[in-house]
Design a protein around this motif. Sequence first.
Motif, PDB file in Angstrom:
ATOM      1  N   SER A 126      36.648  52.502  58.010  1.00  0.00           N
ATOM      2  CA  SER A 126      37.659  52.791  57.327  1.00  0.00           C
ATOM      3  C   SER A 126      37.766  54.308  56.936  1.00  0.00           C
ATOM      4  O   SER A 126      36.771  54.643  56.294  1.00  0.00           O
ATOM      5  CB  SER A 126      37.855  51.845  56.255  1.00  0.00           C
ATOM      6  N   PRO A 127      38.902  54.971  57.036  1.00  0.00           N
ATOM      7  CA  PRO A 127      39.175  56.404  56.413  1.00  0.00           C
ATOM      8  C   PRO A 127      38.755  56.209  54.897  1.00  0.00           C
ATOM      9  O   PRO A 127      38.157  57.296  54.306  1.00  0.00           O
ATOM     10  CB  PRO A 127      40.629  56.752  56.642  1.00  0.00           C
ATOM     11  N   PHE A 170      30.459  38.030  49.942  1.00  0.00           N
ATOM     12  CA  PHE A 170      31.022  39.351  50.068  1.00  0.00           C
ATOM     13  C   PHE A 170      31.369  40.154  51.294  1.00  0.00           C
ATOM     14  O   PHE A 170      30.608  39.866  52.125  1.00  0.00           O
ATOM     15  CB  PHE A 170      29.670  40.243  49.320  1.00  0.00           C
ATOM     16  N   SER A 171      32.492  40.661  51.160  1.00  0.00           N
ATOM     17  CA  SER A 171      32.856  41.351  52.590  1.00  0.00           C
ATOM     18  C   SER A 171      32.339  42.775  52.479  1.00  0.00           C
ATOM     19  O   SER A 171      32.003  43.081  51.279  1.00  0.00           O
ATOM     20  CB  SER A 171      34.353  41.266  52.833  1.00  0.00           C
ATOM     21  N   LYS A 172      32.209  43.301  53.549  1.00  0.00           N
ATOM     22  CA  LYS A 172      31.811  44.700  53.697  1.00  0.00           C
ATOM     23  C   LYS A 172      32.569  45.626  52.648  1.00  0.00           C
ATOM     24  O   LYS A 172      31.944  46.458  52.146  1.00  0.00           O
ATOM     25  CB  LYS A 172      31.714  45.374  55.131  1.00  0.00           C
ATOM     26  N   ASP A 173      33.907  45.575  52.787  1.00  0.00           N
ATOM     27  CA  ASP A 173      34.927  46.225  51.951  1.00  0.00           C
ATOM     28  C   ASP A 173      34.354  46.042  50.335  1.00  0.00           C
ATOM     29  O   ASP A 173      34.268  47.008  49.610  1.00  0.00           O
ATOM     30  CB  ASP A 173      36.245  45.817  52.026  1.00  0.00           C
ATOM     31  N   LEU A 174      34.280  44.878  50.001  1.00  0.00           N
ATOM     32  CA  LEU A 174      33.982  44.389  48.646  1.00  0.00           C
ATOM     33  C   LEU A 174      32.881  45.079  48.260  1.00  0.00           C
ATOM     34  O   LEU A 174      32.827  45.934  47.119  1.00  0.00           O
ATOM     35  CB  LEU A 174      34.086  42.953  48.467  1.00  0.00           C
ATOM     36  N   LYS A 178      25.028  48.922  57.207  1.00  0.00           N
ATOM     37  CA  LYS A 178      25.421  47.460  57.047  1.00  0.00           C
ATOM     38  C   LYS A 178      26.681  47.309  56.595  1.00  0.00           C
ATOM     39  O   LYS A 178      27.406  46.347  56.720  1.00  0.00           O
ATOM     40  CB  LYS A 178      24.251  46.750  55.996  1.00  0.00           C
ATOM     41  N   LEU A 179      27.111  48.252  55.844  1.00  0.00           N
ATOM     42  CA  LEU A 179      28.627  48.077  55.241  1.00  0.00           C
ATOM     43  C   LEU A 179      29.547  49.060  55.910  1.00  0.00           C
ATOM     44  O   LEU A 179      30.773  49.115  55.575  1.00  0.00           O
ATOM     45  CB  LEU A 179      28.606  48.596  53.781  1.00  0.00           C
ATOM     46  N   GLY A 239      39.028  44.686  49.444  1.00  0.00           N
ATOM     47  CA  GLY A 239      38.079  43.848  49.792  1.00  0.00           C
ATOM     48  C   GLY A 239      38.622  42.480  49.260  1.00  0.00           C
ATOM     49  O   GLY A 239      38.470  41.404  49.871  1.00  0.00           O
ATOM     50  N   LEU A 240      39.100  42.283  48.061  1.00  0.00           N
ATOM     51  CA  LEU A 240      39.276  41.324  47.287  1.00  0.00           C
ATOM     52  C   LEU A 240      40.720  40.588  47.850  1.00  0.00           C
ATOM     53  O   LEU A 240      40.819  39.379  48.165  1.00  0.00           O
ATOM     54  CB  LEU A 240      39.476  41.390  45.813  1.00  0.00           C
ATOM     55  N   ALA A 241      41.508  41.411  48.420  1.00  0.00           N
ATOM     56  CA  ALA A 241      42.925  40.819  48.843  1.00  0.00           C
ATOM     57  C   ALA A 241      42.809  40.424  50.139  1.00  0.00           C
ATOM     58  O   ALA A 241      43.431  39.499  50.676  1.00  0.00           O
ATOM     59  CB  ALA A 241      43.927  42.134  48.654  1.00  0.00           C
ATOM     60  N   ALA A 242      41.835  41.119  50.959  1.00  0.00           N
ATOM     61  CA  ALA A 242      41.714  40.592  52.475  1.00  0.00           C
ATOM     62  C   ALA A 242      41.383  38.992  52.467  1.00  0.00           C
ATOM     63  O   ALA A 242      40.111  38.491  51.654  1.00  0.00           O
ATOM     64  CB  ALA A 242      40.669  41.249  53.166  1.00  0.00           C
ATOM     65  N   THR A 243      41.877  38.329  53.065  1.00  0.00           N
ATOM     66  CA  THR A 243      41.635  36.878  53.127  1.00  0.00           C
ATOM     67  C   THR A 243      40.506  36.556  54.203  1.00  0.00           C
ATOM     68  O   THR A 243      39.747  35.646  53.754  1.00  0.00           O
ATOM     69  CB  THR A 243      42.879  36.027  53.816  1.00  0.00           C
ATOM     70  N   HIS A 244      40.393  37.210  55.041  1.00  0.00           N
ATOM     71  CA  HIS A 244      39.301  36.887  55.974  1.00  0.00           C
ATOM     72  C   HIS A 244      38.462  38.247  56.084  1.00  0.00           C
ATOM     73  O   HIS A 244      38.296  39.016  57.182  1.00  0.00           O
ATOM     74  CB  HIS A 244      39.547  36.577  57.368  1.00  0.00           C
TER      75      HIS A 244
END
Lengths: 146, 500
Positions: free
Chosen positions: B165-166, A3-7, B428-429, A59-64
């Motif tokens: 991120s905004p 899981f990335s932070k964005d996701l 954390k996020l 988040g899903l679209a980002a590759t890394h």
Amino acid sequence: MAFSKDLLSGLIFAAFGLAGIAMGWSFDPGTAREMGSGYFPRLLSWGILALGLVITARGLAATHGDKIEALHLRPFAFMIAGIVLFGLLLERAGLVISLLVLFGFAGAACYDSRWKEVVISGLLLTVFAVLVFIYGLELPMPMWPV
Amino acid sequence: METAHNLLLGFSVALSGTNLLFCFIGALLGTLIGVLPGIGPLATVAMLLPVTFQLDPTAALVMLAGIYYGAQYGGSTTAILVNLPGESSSVITCLDGYQMARQGRAGSALAIAALGSLFAGCVSTLVIALFSAPLTALAQQFRPADYCGLMTFGLVAAVILARGSPLKAVAMVMLGLLLGLVGTDVNSGTTRYIMKMESLADGIGFVGVAMGLFGLAEIIKNLEEREHQRAVMAKIERLWPTLQDMKDSWRPVLRGTAVGSFLGVLPGGGALLSSFAAYTLEKRVSRTPERFGRGAIEGVASAESANNAGAQTSFIPLLTLGIPSNALIALMAGAMMMHGITPGPQVMTRNPDVYWGLIASMWIGNLMLVVINLPLIGVWVSLLKVPYRLLYLGITMFCCIGAYSLNNSVFDIQVAAVFAVLGYIFIKLDCEPAPLILGFILGPLLEENLRRAMLLSQGDWSVFVTQPISATFLLLSLVLAALIVVPNVRKTREAAFVAD
């Protein structure tokens, strides 16, 4: 997959949005002219849901994606447990015992804690708290078990 | 003339023995807690709010003002000595302050920061005194739609000033607004989102929210680091700045004060925006910009005076319009409401002694800071040497008892626990919690004004663009929001936050 932070933050926001919509289902929205108790909450909840989904998609679209750093369970779990217990105990067991419990858990939360230090500073802080909050500010909490 | 008269009234209130004492205690406590590494002004103010609950409103406000400045200044001290910015507003001070400290000039940096802040404080007190009356008059013209526009502008600014991120910041603002609505809806009397918990009928206690998000969550994050990973403190060799330091600093202090006083007034402005802008300006006008970031005293002088001026003038929107323009001011607004004073234009007419007393005590608070800090720097230094493994026990205790003392209810301790969990997850996020708390305070206000505006316009949404004041604020919000898309600005913003 990781899981990335964005996701993950996207999913959390979406969950808040959904909860806002579901729990606010019964509120009367009224009309734009005469807004009921549900109008603004609904507007916000949908907004949060939409934003959450966009962030998730990104988040899903980002590759890394930026991976979430390793979680440290020990500080987190012991601190939260200590605070919750303090809240549960305070009005039953009194300030002294609940503070000692709090310091016990909080002390265990820190990797660098040394037990002797925790005991001594815990006792000193408890005395301080009794003097300041019970005798000084006269907060209505019991000192000993009731 | 009238201003002078009012200021006199203010000083007569602020200079009364007990108020002076409370101002002193406030500044001392604020610095004491604010100096502790990892605790920013927000956490400091949240933690110390309960201390004022027992006082009468004027004394409480005077003490809060002391705490507020003490917390800001304490944060700068930590920034300079150990390169640990408690909050983003002292990030800029770190840039040159810590470099100076490493060169053995920590004393000069601290003294210039204190003197610059004092000067900025004097000027911005005057600015508040002079401009608050006309601005209050202007505020009387504000209609509900205008308030909505103003709040939107403040929230957009909060998004821009947040790191990361905004999009996430927008989501945090909206989540804050939604959380602010929990409790009884004043219009219909129905309860919302209380999950069958009677204690939530009055809304979520904001001290619990603030303690959890800014106090306890920070502690948990800090506990993840082992001791040897933490920063090492610089030595202090001499306390007083040299004559050359003074010569180098006075112009930056003047410019910083001007920039700070102006930017502080804007909704969404305040300490962070001010210090950032002043530092950038100073670097622009300098003949030797390459020295910046390597221990240029001009950088410390301008950032610190702008920081303080902005911190002070950011009270203006709160006092004249009743709208808190940033998270820290939102906390102050919450504290005022707890003492039965609803911030807004009516304070000046209804409680002139409270109003002018507060303004006068701002100035006195600034003076106190210099009085307290120059002789006590040694104490703060030794405090910074106390290992964190001992400090956090006391901080945790203050957070827990502080949350309880808001309503003398254990429920608020559990609120703090819940928000500590949330706050930790947010950290954390990479979701900054400051926009959330601003939204949280503004939630009910925004809903109320939105309702009234729509009622007055009979459900016509175009009212927000046809009323000039509202339209102006919305246009400005759009411009701000557009700025972030412009690649150049975006790069600068990212660079500014990289220092964290």
